[in-house]
Write a protein that holds these residues in place. Structure first.
Motif, PDB file in Angstrom:
ATOM      1  N   THR B 162       0.845  -1.198   0.000  1.00 57.73           N
ATOM      2  CA  THR B 162       0.000   0.000   0.000  1.00 57.73           C
ATOM      3  C   THR B 162       0.882   1.251   0.000  1.00 57.73           C
ATOM      4  N   ALA B 163       1.895   1.230   0.853  1.00 58.42           N
ATOM      5  CA  ALA B 163       2.806   2.380   0.935  1.00 58.42           C
ATOM      6  C   ALA B 163       3.556   2.552  -0.388  1.00 58.42           C
ATOM      7  N   TYR B 164       3.960   1.440  -0.980  1.00 63.06           N
ATOM      8  CA  TYR B 164       4.719   1.503  -2.243  1.00 63.06           C
ATOM      9  C   TYR B 164       3.842   2.102  -3.351  1.00 63.06           C
ATOM     10  N   GLY B 165       2.596   1.691  -3.367  1.00 64.86           N
ATOM     11  CA  GLY B 165       1.675   2.226  -4.368  1.00 64.86           C
ATOM     12  C   GLY B 165       1.525   3.730  -4.243  1.00 64.86           C
ATOM     13  N   ARG B 166       1.458   4.203  -3.012  1.00 59.73           N
ATOM     14  CA  ARG B 166       1.293   5.651  -2.772  1.00 59.73           C
ATOM     15  C   ARG B 166       2.566   6.396  -3.179  1.00 59.73           C
ATOM     16  N   VAL B 167       3.709   5.813  -2.862  1.00 60.72           N
ATOM     17  CA  VAL B 167       4.992   6.454  -3.164  1.00 60.72           C
ATOM     18  C   VAL B 167       5.207   6.519  -4.682  1.00 60.72           C
ATOM     19  N   MET B 168       4.907   5.432  -5.347  1.00 53.91           N
ATOM     20  CA  MET B 168       5.145   5.360  -6.791  1.00 53.91           C
ATOM     21  C   MET B 168       4.293   6.361  -7.570  1.00 53.91           C
ATOM     22  N   THR B 169       3.096   6.623  -7.053  1.00 58.31           N
ATOM     23  CA  THR B 169       2.143   7.395  -7.845  1.00 58.31           C
ATOM     24  C   THR B 169       2.032   8.857  -7.425  1.00 58.31           C
ATOM     25  N   GLU B 170       2.803   9.265  -6.442  1.00 58.51           N
ATOM     26  CA  GLU B 170       2.670  10.656  -6.000  1.00 58.51           C
ATOM     27  C   GLU B 170       3.342  11.614  -6.983  1.00 58.51           C
ATOM     28  N   VAL B 171       2.821  12.819  -7.064  1.00 60.16           N
ATOM     29  CA  VAL B 171       3.368  13.832  -7.972  1.00 60.16           C
ATOM     30  C   VAL B 171       3.885  15.028  -7.189  1.00 60.16           C
ATOM     31  N   GLY B 172       3.123  15.418  -6.150  1.00 59.97           N
ATOM     32  CA  GLY B 172       3.392  16.675  -5.446  1.00 59.97           C
ATOM     33  C   GLY B 172       4.810  16.788  -4.910  1.00 59.97           C
ATOM     34  N   ILE B 173       5.282  15.736  -4.228  1.00 59.55           N
ATOM     35  CA  ILE B 173       6.618  15.795  -3.604  1.00 59.55           C
ATOM     36  C   ILE B 173       7.696  15.834  -4.688  1.00 59.55           C
ATOM     37  N   SER B 174       7.553  14.954  -5.665  1.00 62.96           N
ATOM     38  CA  SER B 174       8.567  14.884  -6.726  1.00 62.96           C
ATOM     39  C   SER B 174       8.665  16.211  -7.480  1.00 62.96           C
TER      40      SER B 174
END
Lengths: 345, 228
Positions: B162-174
Protein backbone atom coordinates in the motif's frame (compact mmCIF):
# COMPACT_ATOMS: atom_id res chain seq x y z
CA UNK A 1 13.42 -29.18 47.46
CA UNK A 2 10.05 -28.39 45.95
CA UNK A 3 9.67 -27.91 42.23
CA UNK A 4 7.40 -24.93 42.73
CA UNK A 5 6.59 -22.91 45.80
CA UNK A 6 4.07 -20.11 45.62
CA UNK A 7 3.76 -17.51 48.35
CA UNK A 8 0.96 -15.02 48.77
CA UNK A 9 0.05 -15.02 45.10
CA UNK A 10 -2.57 -12.50 44.04
CA UNK A 11 -3.60 -11.94 40.46
CA UNK A 12 -6.30 -9.92 38.75
CA UNK A 13 -7.50 -9.05 35.27
CA UNK A 14 -8.46 -5.42 34.77
CA UNK A 15 -8.90 -4.99 38.49
CA UNK A 16 -11.04 -8.12 38.96
CA UNK A 17 -9.28 -10.54 41.34
CA UNK A 18 -8.99 -14.01 39.85
CA UNK A 19 -6.44 -15.79 42.00
CA UNK A 20 -5.55 -15.67 45.67
CA UNK A 21 -3.21 -18.39 46.91
CA UNK A 22 -1.37 -18.02 50.18
CA UNK A 23 0.81 -21.12 49.81
CA UNK A 24 1.08 -23.81 47.18
CA UNK A 25 3.77 -26.40 46.75
CA UNK A 26 4.44 -28.83 43.91
CA UNK A 27 6.81 -31.73 44.49
CA UNK A 28 9.63 -32.67 42.12
CA UNK A 29 8.87 -35.43 39.56
CA UNK A 30 5.23 -35.47 40.56
CA UNK A 31 1.96 -35.41 38.69
CA UNK A 32 -0.37 -32.76 40.05
CA UNK A 33 -3.96 -32.35 38.97
CA UNK A 34 -5.84 -29.09 39.13
CA UNK A 35 -9.59 -29.47 39.17
CA UNK A 36 -12.45 -27.13 39.76
CA UNK A 37 -15.30 -25.50 37.90
CA UNK A 38 -14.81 -23.09 35.00
CA UNK A 39 -13.49 -19.75 36.20
CA UNK A 40 -11.90 -21.24 39.29
CA UNK A 41 -8.41 -20.00 38.31
CA UNK A 42 -6.82 -23.14 36.84
CA UNK A 43 -5.71 -21.47 33.60
CA UNK A 44 -4.40 -18.42 35.42
CA UNK A 45 -2.44 -20.60 37.83
CA UNK A 46 -0.87 -22.56 34.96
CA UNK A 47 -0.04 -19.31 33.18
CA UNK A 48 1.78 -18.09 36.29
CA UNK A 49 3.60 -21.41 36.73
CA UNK A 50 4.66 -21.28 33.07
CA UNK A 51 5.99 -17.73 33.61
CA UNK A 52 3.74 -16.56 30.79
CA UNK A 53 2.65 -13.66 32.94
CA UNK A 54 3.90 -12.46 36.33
CA UNK A 55 1.55 -12.42 39.32
CA UNK A 56 0.21 -9.05 40.39
CA UNK A 57 1.62 -9.77 43.85
CA UNK A 58 3.49 -12.57 45.59
CA UNK A 59 6.40 -14.80 44.75
CA UNK A 60 6.96 -17.93 42.70
CA UNK A 61 10.00 -20.04 43.52
CA UNK A 62 11.25 -22.67 41.09
CA UNK A 63 13.54 -25.17 42.78
CA UNK A 64 14.23 -22.59 45.43
CA UNK A 65 15.06 -19.77 43.01
CA UNK A 66 12.72 -16.86 42.67
CA UNK A 67 11.22 -16.98 39.20
CA UNK A 68 10.94 -13.75 37.26
CA UNK A 69 9.14 -13.04 33.98
CA UNK A 70 11.16 -13.98 30.87
CA UNK A 71 13.59 -15.94 33.04
CA UNK A 72 15.24 -17.87 30.21
CA UNK A 73 16.86 -20.50 32.42
CA UNK A 74 13.60 -21.56 34.01
CA UNK A 75 11.47 -21.18 30.91
CA UNK A 76 13.77 -23.55 29.03
CA UNK A 77 12.75 -26.23 31.50
CA UNK A 78 9.03 -25.57 31.40
CA UNK A 79 6.51 -25.98 28.57
CA UNK A 80 2.83 -25.09 28.67
CA UNK A 81 0.11 -26.47 26.44
CA UNK A 82 -2.55 -23.73 26.49
CA UNK A 83 -6.24 -24.48 26.50
CA UNK A 84 -6.66 -23.14 22.96
CA UNK A 85 -4.14 -24.91 20.77
CA UNK A 86 -2.86 -22.18 18.51
CA UNK A 87 -0.58 -23.28 15.71
CA UNK A 88 1.89 -20.98 14.03
CA UNK A 89 1.15 -20.31 10.36
CA UNK A 90 3.71 -22.86 9.24
CA UNK A 91 3.88 -26.54 8.43
CA UNK A 92 3.44 -29.19 11.11
CA UNK A 93 7.21 -29.82 11.03
CA UNK A 94 7.97 -26.11 11.50
CA UNK A 95 5.50 -25.91 14.36
CA UNK A 96 7.07 -28.81 16.23
CA UNK A 97 10.62 -27.67 15.47
CA UNK A 98 10.02 -24.04 16.52
CA UNK A 99 10.65 -24.59 20.22
CA UNK A 100 13.73 -26.70 19.50
CA UNK A 101 15.19 -23.94 17.34
CA UNK A 102 14.65 -21.12 19.80
CA UNK A 103 16.18 -23.31 22.51
CA UNK A 104 19.07 -24.01 20.11
CA UNK A 105 18.49 -27.74 20.43
CA UNK A 106 18.72 -28.64 16.76
CA UNK A 107 20.84 -31.81 16.83
CA UNK A 108 18.95 -34.42 14.84
CA UNK A 109 16.05 -31.99 14.60
CA UNK A 110 14.09 -34.08 12.12
CA UNK A 111 14.46 -37.14 14.36
CA UNK A 112 13.23 -35.23 17.40
CA UNK A 113 10.26 -33.88 15.47
CA UNK A 114 9.39 -37.33 14.13
CA UNK A 115 9.60 -38.88 17.60
CA UNK A 116 7.38 -36.19 19.12
CA UNK A 117 4.78 -36.64 16.38
CA UNK A 118 4.85 -40.41 16.90
CA UNK A 119 4.23 -39.94 20.63
CA UNK A 120 0.89 -38.29 19.88
CA UNK A 121 -0.02 -40.87 17.27
CA UNK A 122 0.69 -38.79 14.16
CA UNK A 123 2.60 -40.40 11.31
CA UNK A 124 5.57 -38.05 10.67
CA UNK A 125 5.78 -38.95 6.99
CA UNK A 126 2.13 -38.14 6.50
CA UNK A 127 1.82 -35.07 8.70
CA UNK A 128 5.19 -33.28 8.85
CA UNK A 129 4.72 -31.43 5.56
CA UNK A 130 1.10 -30.44 6.13
CA UNK A 131 0.29 -26.75 6.54
CA UNK A 132 -1.36 -25.63 9.76
CA UNK A 133 -4.74 -25.11 8.10
CA UNK A 134 -4.99 -28.66 6.78
CA UNK A 135 -5.50 -30.26 10.20
CA UNK A 136 -8.63 -31.24 12.09
CA UNK A 137 -9.18 -29.84 15.60
CA UNK A 138 -7.94 -33.03 17.23
CA UNK A 139 -4.87 -33.22 14.96
CA UNK A 140 -4.02 -29.58 15.67
CA UNK A 141 -4.27 -30.27 19.40
CA UNK A 142 -1.94 -33.26 19.04
CA UNK A 143 0.55 -31.23 16.95
CA UNK A 144 0.55 -28.59 19.70
CA UNK A 145 1.21 -31.35 22.24
CA UNK A 146 4.00 -32.76 20.05
CA UNK A 147 5.61 -29.30 19.92
CA UNK A 148 5.84 -29.40 23.74
CA UNK A 149 6.94 -33.04 23.94
CA UNK A 150 9.73 -32.41 21.42
CA UNK A 151 11.32 -30.11 24.01
CA UNK A 152 11.46 -32.92 26.58
CA UNK A 153 10.60 -30.37 29.26
CA UNK A 154 11.33 -30.97 32.91
CA UNK A 155 7.90 -29.54 33.67
CA UNK A 156 4.91 -29.90 31.40
CA UNK A 157 1.85 -27.81 32.16
CA UNK A 158 -1.28 -29.04 30.44
CA UNK A 159 -4.39 -26.88 30.35
CA UNK A 160 -7.40 -29.06 29.65
CA UNK A 161 -5.54 -31.11 27.04
CA UNK A 162 -8.40 -33.49 26.32
CA UNK A 163 -11.20 -30.98 25.79
CA UNK A 164 -12.57 -30.39 22.30
CA UNK A 165 -11.01 -33.57 20.93
CA UNK A 166 -12.55 -36.94 20.16
CA UNK A 167 -12.14 -39.92 22.46
CA UNK A 168 -9.28 -41.43 20.45
CA UNK A 169 -7.31 -38.16 20.37
CA UNK A 170 -7.96 -37.64 24.08
CA UNK A 171 -6.60 -41.10 24.84
CA UNK A 172 -3.47 -40.37 22.75
CA UNK A 173 -2.95 -37.12 24.63
CA UNK A 174 -3.28 -38.91 27.96
CA UNK A 175 -0.82 -41.62 26.89
CA UNK A 176 1.67 -39.04 25.59
CA UNK A 177 1.59 -37.16 28.90
CA UNK A 178 2.10 -40.37 30.85
CA UNK A 179 4.95 -41.33 28.51
CA UNK A 180 6.71 -38.01 29.14
CA UNK A 181 6.46 -38.58 32.88
CA UNK A 182 7.74 -42.14 32.69
CA UNK A 183 10.45 -41.66 30.04
CA UNK A 184 11.95 -38.32 31.05
CA UNK A 185 10.74 -37.85 34.64
CA UNK A 186 8.81 -34.84 33.47
CA UNK A 187 6.74 -33.30 36.23
CA UNK A 188 3.19 -32.85 35.05
CA UNK A 189 0.69 -30.26 36.22
CA UNK A 190 -2.64 -30.92 34.57
CA UNK A 191 -5.79 -28.82 34.68
CA UNK A 192 -8.73 -30.90 33.57
CA UNK A 193 -12.35 -31.78 34.14
CA UNK A 194 -11.52 -35.39 33.29
CA UNK A 195 -11.65 -36.63 36.87
CA UNK A 196 -11.19 -40.25 35.90
CA UNK A 197 -7.88 -39.46 34.21
CA UNK A 198 -6.73 -37.17 37.01
CA UNK A 199 -7.61 -39.78 39.61
CA UNK A 200 -5.62 -42.34 37.67
CA UNK A 201 -2.44 -40.40 36.99
CA UNK A 202 -2.06 -37.75 39.71
CA UNK A 203 -0.09 -38.00 42.92
CA UNK A 204 -1.78 -34.83 44.16
CA UNK A 205 -5.16 -33.49 43.19
CA UNK A 206 -5.73 -29.86 44.06
CA UNK A 207 -9.19 -28.40 44.06
CA UNK A 208 -9.63 -24.78 43.08
CA UNK A 209 -12.74 -22.73 43.51
CA UNK A 210 -13.24 -19.06 42.83
CA UNK A 211 -9.52 -18.38 42.62
CA UNK A 212 -8.54 -20.09 45.84
CA UNK A 213 -7.27 -23.54 46.70
CA UNK A 214 -9.89 -25.38 48.72
CA UNK A 215 -7.59 -28.26 49.48
CA UNK A 216 -6.52 -31.57 48.10
CA UNK A 217 -9.11 -33.96 46.72
CA UNK A 218 -12.45 -33.36 45.15
CA UNK A 219 -14.92 -31.30 47.08
CA UNK A 220 -18.63 -31.16 46.54
CA UNK A 221 -19.93 -27.72 45.75
CA UNK A 222 -23.63 -26.99 46.04
CA UNK A 223 -24.67 -23.75 44.46
CA UNK A 224 -27.79 -21.84 45.52
CA UNK A 225 -30.46 -20.69 45.82
CA UNK A 226 -29.96 -21.12 49.57
CA UNK A 227 -32.56 -19.87 52.02
CA UNK A 228 -32.00 -18.82 55.59
CA UNK A 229 -33.64 -20.77 58.42
CA UNK A 230 -34.66 -19.43 61.81
CA UNK A 231 -31.72 -21.00 63.63
CA UNK A 232 -29.01 -19.19 61.64
CA UNK A 233 -28.64 -22.01 59.16
CA UNK A 234 -29.71 -22.36 55.57
CA UNK A 235 -31.44 -24.90 53.37
CA UNK A 236 -31.23 -25.78 49.73
CA UNK A 237 -34.14 -27.61 48.16
CA UNK A 238 -32.83 -30.09 45.62
CA UNK A 239 -34.54 -30.85 42.31
CA UNK A 240 -36.36 -33.91 43.71
CA UNK A 241 -37.69 -32.06 46.76
CA UNK A 242 -35.10 -33.31 49.26
CA UNK A 243 -33.60 -30.66 51.48
CA UNK A 244 -29.92 -30.12 52.14
CA UNK A 245 -29.53 -28.34 55.46
CA UNK A 246 -26.49 -26.43 56.65
CA UNK A 247 -25.60 -24.63 59.85
CA UNK A 248 -23.71 -21.38 60.41
CA UNK A 249 -24.79 -19.76 57.15
CA UNK A 250 -23.42 -16.33 56.21
CA UNK A 251 -25.73 -13.34 56.31
CA UNK A 252 -25.67 -12.75 52.59
CA UNK A 253 -26.38 -15.92 50.66
CA UNK A 254 -26.53 -14.30 47.22
CA UNK A 255 -24.40 -16.35 44.86
CA UNK A 256 -22.92 -18.25 47.79
CA UNK A 257 -21.98 -21.91 47.41
CA UNK A 258 -21.74 -24.57 50.12
CA UNK A 259 -18.73 -26.88 50.18
CA UNK A 260 -18.87 -30.39 51.54
CA UNK A 261 -15.68 -32.23 52.28
CA UNK A 262 -15.64 -35.96 51.36
CA UNK A 263 -14.44 -36.73 54.91
CA UNK A 264 -17.66 -35.27 56.31
CA UNK A 265 -19.91 -37.57 54.29
CA UNK A 266 -20.63 -41.27 54.46
CA UNK A 267 -22.67 -43.78 52.47
CA UNK A 268 -25.23 -46.17 53.89
CA UNK A 269 -27.54 -48.86 52.63
CA UNK A 270 -30.53 -47.59 54.65
CA UNK A 271 -31.44 -44.40 56.56
CA UNK A 272 -31.48 -46.35 59.84
CA UNK A 273 -27.72 -46.82 60.09
CA UNK A 274 -26.66 -43.24 59.34
CA UNK A 275 -26.32 -42.06 62.93
CA UNK A 276 -28.72 -39.83 64.83
CA UNK A 277 -26.79 -36.60 64.45
CA UNK A 278 -26.37 -36.74 60.72
CA UNK A 279 -28.68 -35.53 58.01
CA UNK A 280 -29.33 -37.78 55.06
CA UNK A 281 -30.10 -37.60 51.38
CA UNK A 282 -31.33 -40.43 49.21
CA UNK A 283 -29.42 -40.88 45.98
CA UNK A 284 -27.89 -43.23 43.47
CA UNK A 285 -24.29 -44.09 42.73
CA UNK A 286 -23.51 -42.82 39.22
CA UNK A 287 -19.76 -43.34 38.95
CA UNK A 288 -16.95 -45.31 40.59
CA UNK A 289 -13.26 -44.50 39.86
CA UNK A 290 -10.18 -45.85 41.51
CA UNK A 291 -7.57 -43.34 42.65
CA UNK A 292 -4.50 -45.31 41.59
CA UNK A 293 -2.13 -43.45 43.85
CA UNK A 294 -4.05 -44.23 47.07
CA UNK A 295 -6.18 -47.19 46.05
CA UNK A 296 -9.35 -45.45 47.26
CA UNK A 297 -12.49 -45.51 45.16
CA UNK A 298 -14.08 -42.20 44.29
CA UNK A 299 -17.85 -42.53 44.47
CA UNK A 300 -20.15 -40.04 42.79
CA UNK A 301 -23.67 -39.98 44.18
CA UNK A 302 -26.48 -38.18 42.41
CA UNK A 303 -29.18 -36.78 44.68
CA UNK A 304 -31.77 -34.44 43.24
CA UNK A 305 -29.55 -33.65 40.24
CA UNK A 306 -26.69 -32.58 42.54
CA UNK A 307 -23.49 -34.62 42.54
CA UNK A 308 -21.79 -35.53 45.80
CA UNK A 309 -18.28 -36.96 45.86
CA UNK A 310 -16.75 -39.13 48.55
CA UNK A 311 -14.14 -41.83 48.86
CA UNK A 312 -14.44 -45.43 50.01
CA UNK A 313 -11.92 -48.20 50.34
CA UNK A 314 -12.25 -51.21 48.06
CA UNK A 315 -13.22 -53.61 50.88
CA UNK A 316 -16.17 -51.48 52.01
CA UNK A 317 -17.39 -51.13 48.48
CA UNK A 318 -17.05 -54.84 47.86
CA UNK A 319 -18.78 -55.78 51.13
CA UNK A 320 -21.76 -53.55 50.33
CA UNK A 321 -21.84 -54.74 46.74
CA UNK A 322 -22.42 -51.18 45.55
CA UNK A 323 -22.33 -50.53 41.84
CA UNK A 324 -23.30 -47.64 39.57
CA UNK A 325 -27.08 -47.49 39.83
CA UNK A 326 -27.25 -48.71 43.44
CA UNK A 327 -29.56 -46.75 45.71
CA UNK A 328 -27.75 -45.33 48.73
CA UNK A 329 -28.26 -42.98 51.65
CA UNK A 330 -25.77 -40.17 51.92
CA UNK A 331 -25.16 -38.88 55.43
CA UNK A 332 -23.51 -35.50 55.93
CA UNK A 333 -22.62 -33.13 58.76
CA UNK A 334 -24.59 -29.83 58.52
CA UNK A 335 -22.23 -28.25 61.04
CA UNK A 336 -19.15 -28.98 58.89
CA UNK A 337 -20.42 -27.38 55.70
CA UNK A 338 -18.21 -24.49 54.62
CA UNK A 339 -19.33 -21.47 52.69
CA UNK A 340 -17.76 -19.81 49.71
CA UNK A 341 -18.75 -16.33 48.64
CA UNK A 342 -19.00 -15.67 44.87
CA UNK A 343 -15.69 -14.40 43.48
CA UNK A 344 -12.70 -13.33 45.50
CA UNK A 345 -13.33 -11.05 48.42
CA UNK B 1 -9.96 8.08 -29.86
CA UNK B 2 -7.40 7.88 -32.67
CA UNK B 3 -4.87 9.96 -30.80
CA UNK B 4 -5.08 7.62 -27.81
CA UNK B 5 -4.48 4.53 -29.97
CA UNK B 6 -1.75 6.34 -31.85
CA UNK B 7 -0.21 7.44 -28.56
CA UNK B 8 -0.28 3.86 -27.24
CA UNK B 9 1.43 2.55 -30.38
CA UNK B 10 4.10 5.23 -30.12
CA UNK B 11 4.48 4.48 -26.42
CA UNK B 12 5.24 0.82 -27.09
CA UNK B 13 7.76 1.90 -29.73
CA UNK B 14 9.46 4.22 -27.22
CA UNK B 15 9.66 1.42 -24.66
CA UNK B 16 10.95 -1.27 -26.99
CA UNK B 17 13.45 1.06 -28.66
CA UNK B 18 14.93 1.90 -25.24
CA UNK B 19 14.20 5.64 -25.39
CA UNK B 20 16.78 7.16 -22.99
CA UNK B 21 14.52 9.95 -21.75
CA UNK B 22 11.76 7.53 -20.81
CA UNK B 23 14.15 5.16 -19.09
CA UNK B 24 15.82 8.03 -17.22
CA UNK B 25 12.45 8.82 -15.60
CA UNK B 26 11.92 5.13 -14.85
CA UNK B 27 15.35 4.89 -13.21
CA UNK B 28 14.73 8.03 -11.14
CA UNK B 29 11.37 6.67 -9.96
CA UNK B 30 12.80 3.29 -8.98
CA UNK B 31 15.70 4.94 -7.17
CA UNK B 32 13.66 7.33 -5.05
CA UNK B 33 10.91 4.84 -4.30
CA UNK B 34 13.49 2.24 -3.23
CA UNK B 35 15.18 4.71 -0.87
CA UNK B 36 11.83 5.83 0.51
CA UNK B 37 10.53 2.31 1.02
CA UNK B 38 13.74 1.09 2.63
CA UNK B 39 13.68 4.00 5.09
CA UNK B 40 9.95 3.83 5.82
CA UNK B 41 9.97 0.05 6.36
CA UNK B 42 13.08 0.19 8.55
CA UNK B 43 11.44 2.79 10.78
CA UNK B 44 7.78 1.95 10.30
CA UNK B 45 7.71 -1.77 11.09
CA UNK B 46 9.36 -1.47 14.53
CA UNK B 47 7.20 1.56 15.35
CA UNK B 48 4.08 -0.24 14.10
CA UNK B 49 4.97 -3.28 16.20
CA UNK B 50 5.41 -1.10 19.26
CA UNK B 51 2.12 0.69 18.62
CA UNK B 52 0.23 -2.55 18.04
CA UNK B 53 1.85 -4.75 20.67
CA UNK B 54 2.75 -2.58 23.64
CA UNK B 55 0.49 -0.91 26.14
CA UNK B 56 1.61 2.57 27.16
CA UNK B 57 0.18 5.88 28.25
CA UNK B 58 -0.95 7.99 25.30
CA UNK B 59 -1.23 5.01 22.92
CA UNK B 60 -4.70 5.99 21.73
CA UNK B 61 -3.67 9.56 21.12
CA UNK B 62 -0.59 8.40 19.22
CA UNK B 63 -2.74 6.10 17.11
CA UNK B 64 -5.03 9.03 16.32
CA UNK B 65 -2.06 11.12 15.16
CA UNK B 66 -0.71 8.31 12.97
CA UNK B 67 -4.14 7.70 11.44
CA UNK B 68 -4.51 11.40 10.74
CA UNK B 69 -1.14 11.46 9.00
CA UNK B 70 -2.47 8.85 6.56
CA UNK B 71 -4.32 11.70 4.88
CA UNK B 72 -1.28 13.95 4.43
CA UNK B 73 -1.53 15.65 1.01
CA UNK B 74 1.59 15.14 -1.05
CA UNK B 75 1.81 18.81 -1.96
CA UNK B 76 1.83 19.70 1.72
CA UNK B 77 4.69 17.24 2.35
CA UNK B 78 6.43 18.71 -0.69
CA UNK B 79 6.00 22.19 0.72
CA UNK B 80 7.26 21.09 4.14
CA UNK B 81 10.33 19.33 2.79
CA UNK B 82 10.99 22.20 0.40
CA UNK B 83 10.95 24.62 3.34
CA UNK B 84 13.45 22.46 5.24
CA UNK B 85 15.88 21.70 2.42
CA UNK B 86 15.79 25.03 0.57
CA UNK B 87 18.80 27.27 0.99
CA UNK B 88 17.38 29.23 3.94
CA UNK B 89 15.85 26.12 5.57
CA UNK B 90 17.38 24.26 8.56
CA UNK B 91 18.68 21.47 6.28
CA UNK B 92 19.67 23.83 3.46
CA UNK B 93 23.38 23.11 3.82
CA UNK B 94 22.86 19.46 2.98
CA UNK B 95 22.07 20.39 -0.62
CA UNK B 96 19.05 18.13 -0.89
CA UNK B 97 16.84 20.46 -2.91
CA UNK B 98 16.28 19.23 -6.49
CA UNK B 99 17.97 15.91 -5.76
CA UNK B 100 16.71 12.34 -5.68
CA UNK B 101 17.53 11.94 -1.92
CA UNK B 102 15.44 15.08 -1.31
CA UNK B 103 12.46 13.49 -3.07
CA UNK B 104 13.08 10.22 -1.18
CA UNK B 105 12.97 12.12 2.10
CA UNK B 106 9.54 13.51 1.27
CA UNK B 107 8.28 10.14 0.06
CA UNK B 108 9.49 8.54 3.29
CA UNK B 109 7.32 11.00 5.22
CA UNK B 110 4.43 10.00 2.96
CA UNK B 111 4.95 6.23 3.40
CA UNK B 112 5.89 6.13 7.07
CA UNK B 113 2.39 6.67 8.60
CA UNK B 114 0.97 4.04 6.21
CA UNK B 115 3.55 1.46 7.24
CA UNK B 116 3.14 2.28 10.96
CA UNK B 117 -0.66 2.30 10.96
CA UNK B 118 -1.13 -0.85 8.88
CA UNK B 119 1.66 -2.74 10.69
CA UNK B 120 0.12 -1.81 14.05
CA UNK B 121 -3.27 -3.08 12.83
CA UNK B 122 -1.62 -6.28 11.58
CA UNK B 123 -0.01 -6.88 14.97
CA UNK B 124 -3.24 -6.07 16.84
CA UNK B 125 -5.10 -8.55 14.66
CA UNK B 126 -2.80 -11.47 15.41
CA UNK B 127 -4.51 -14.23 17.37
CA UNK B 128 -4.62 -13.73 21.13
CA UNK B 129 -3.15 -17.21 21.51
CA UNK B 130 0.01 -16.32 19.60
CA UNK B 131 1.79 -14.63 22.50
CA UNK B 132 0.96 -17.46 24.90
CA UNK B 133 2.06 -20.05 22.34
CA UNK B 134 5.39 -18.35 21.65
CA UNK B 135 6.10 -17.86 25.35
CA UNK B 136 4.98 -21.39 26.22
CA UNK B 137 7.52 -22.77 23.75
CA UNK B 138 10.29 -20.82 25.44
CA UNK B 139 10.45 -17.64 23.33
CA UNK B 140 12.28 -14.72 24.91
CA UNK B 141 11.67 -11.06 24.06
CA UNK B 142 13.56 -11.24 20.75
CA UNK B 143 11.74 -14.34 19.57
CA UNK B 144 8.46 -12.86 20.71
CA UNK B 145 9.04 -9.89 18.38
CA UNK B 146 10.33 -11.90 15.41
CA UNK B 147 7.73 -14.63 15.86
CA UNK B 148 4.87 -12.13 16.00
CA UNK B 149 6.16 -10.23 12.96
CA UNK B 150 6.51 -13.49 11.05
CA UNK B 151 2.95 -14.51 11.89
CA UNK B 152 1.73 -11.11 10.70
CA UNK B 153 3.94 -11.18 7.61
CA UNK B 154 1.13 -11.22 5.04
CA UNK B 155 -0.58 -8.19 6.54
CA UNK B 156 2.78 -6.37 6.85
CA UNK B 157 3.52 -7.14 3.20
CA UNK B 158 0.15 -5.65 2.34
CA UNK B 159 1.11 -2.56 4.35
CA UNK B 160 4.36 -2.29 2.41
CA UNK B 161 2.51 -2.69 -0.89
CA UNK B 162 0.00 0.00 0.00
CA UNK B 163 2.81 2.38 0.94
CA UNK B 164 4.72 1.50 -2.24
CA UNK B 165 1.67 2.23 -4.37
CA UNK B 166 1.29 5.65 -2.77
CA UNK B 167 4.99 6.45 -3.16
CA UNK B 168 5.15 5.36 -6.79
CA UNK B 169 2.14 7.40 -7.85
CA UNK B 170 2.67 10.66 -6.00
CA UNK B 171 3.37 13.83 -7.97
CA UNK B 172 3.39 16.68 -5.45
CA UNK B 173 6.62 15.79 -3.60
CA UNK B 174 8.57 14.88 -6.73
CA UNK B 175 7.49 18.06 -8.47
CA UNK B 176 8.12 20.47 -5.58
CA UNK B 177 11.25 18.96 -4.03
CA UNK B 178 12.74 17.45 -7.21
CA UNK B 179 11.87 20.25 -9.56
CA UNK B 180 11.17 17.85 -12.48
CA UNK B 181 14.67 18.34 -13.94
CA UNK B 182 15.18 16.34 -17.14
CA UNK B 183 17.75 13.51 -16.89
CA UNK B 184 18.09 14.23 -13.20
CA UNK B 185 15.00 14.37 -10.98
CA UNK B 186 12.25 13.75 -13.50
CA UNK B 187 10.19 10.80 -12.29
CA UNK B 188 7.51 8.87 -14.14
CA UNK B 189 4.63 10.82 -12.63
CA UNK B 190 6.14 14.28 -13.09
CA UNK B 191 7.10 13.33 -16.63
CA UNK B 192 3.53 12.24 -17.40
CA UNK B 193 2.19 15.54 -16.04
CA UNK B 194 4.69 17.51 -18.12
CA UNK B 195 4.32 15.52 -21.35
CA UNK B 196 0.53 15.61 -21.16
CA UNK B 197 0.72 19.39 -20.78
CA UNK B 198 2.89 19.52 -23.88
CA UNK B 199 0.48 17.29 -25.82
CA UNK B 200 3.01 14.42 -25.96
CA UNK B 201 0.58 11.65 -25.20
CA UNK B 202 2.86 8.88 -26.44
CA UNK B 203 5.52 9.53 -23.80
CA UNK B 204 2.86 9.97 -21.12
CA UNK B 205 1.16 6.68 -22.01
CA UNK B 206 4.52 4.89 -22.26
CA UNK B 207 5.44 6.03 -18.77
CA UNK B 208 1.99 5.13 -17.48
CA UNK B 209 2.41 1.62 -18.88
CA UNK B 210 5.77 1.30 -17.15
CA UNK B 211 4.18 2.38 -13.89
CA UNK B 212 1.54 -0.32 -14.29
CA UNK B 213 4.19 -2.90 -15.23
CA UNK B 214 6.19 -2.10 -12.09
CA UNK B 215 3.06 -2.36 -9.93
CA UNK B 216 2.23 -5.68 -11.55
CA UNK B 217 5.78 -6.97 -11.04
CA UNK B 218 5.80 -6.00 -7.37
CA UNK B 219 2.38 -7.57 -6.73
CA UNK B 220 3.34 -10.74 -8.58
CA UNK B 221 6.50 -10.97 -6.48
CA UNK B 222 4.56 -10.52 -3.25
CA UNK B 223 1.97 -13.07 -4.36
CA UNK B 224 4.77 -15.55 -5.03
CA UNK B 225 6.28 -14.90 -1.59
CA UNK B 226 2.88 -15.44 0.06
CA UNK B 227 2.53 -18.82 -1.59
CA UNK B 228 5.99 -19.74 -0.34
Amino acid sequence: MALYELENIRHHYNGTPVLSIDRFRVAENSVTGLCGPNGSGKTTLLSLLGLISPPAAGFIYFRGHRARPYDGQIRNKVALLPQQSFLLKRSVYQNVAYGLRIRKNTDNESGQVAHALSLVGLNPEKFAGRPWYALSGGEARRVAMAARLALRPEVLLLDEPTTSVDAASAQLMREAAAEAHLQWNTSLIIASHDMQWLQGICHDLVYLFSGTILGKGKKTIVFGPWQHTSGGGAIRTLADGQVLAAENAPKDLTGTAAILDPDDMSLHASPDDTGAKKNTLKGRIVCLDMEQHTGFIRVLVLAGRSEFCLYLDAQTLSARNWQPGSEVWLAYRPDRIEWKAPGLQ
Amino acid sequence: MDFILQGTAQALELLFSGDPETYSAVAATLTVSSYAMAASLAMGIPLGFALGHLEFAGKRQMRLVVDTLLSLPTVFIGLLVYAFVSRQGPLGEMGLLFTLPGIAMGQTILALPIVIALSATAIENTDAGLRTTLLSLGAGRRHLVTGTLWEARHAILAAALTAYGRVMTEVGISMMVGGNIKWHTRTITTAIALETGKGQFATGIALGLVLLAIAFGVNAGVSFLRRK
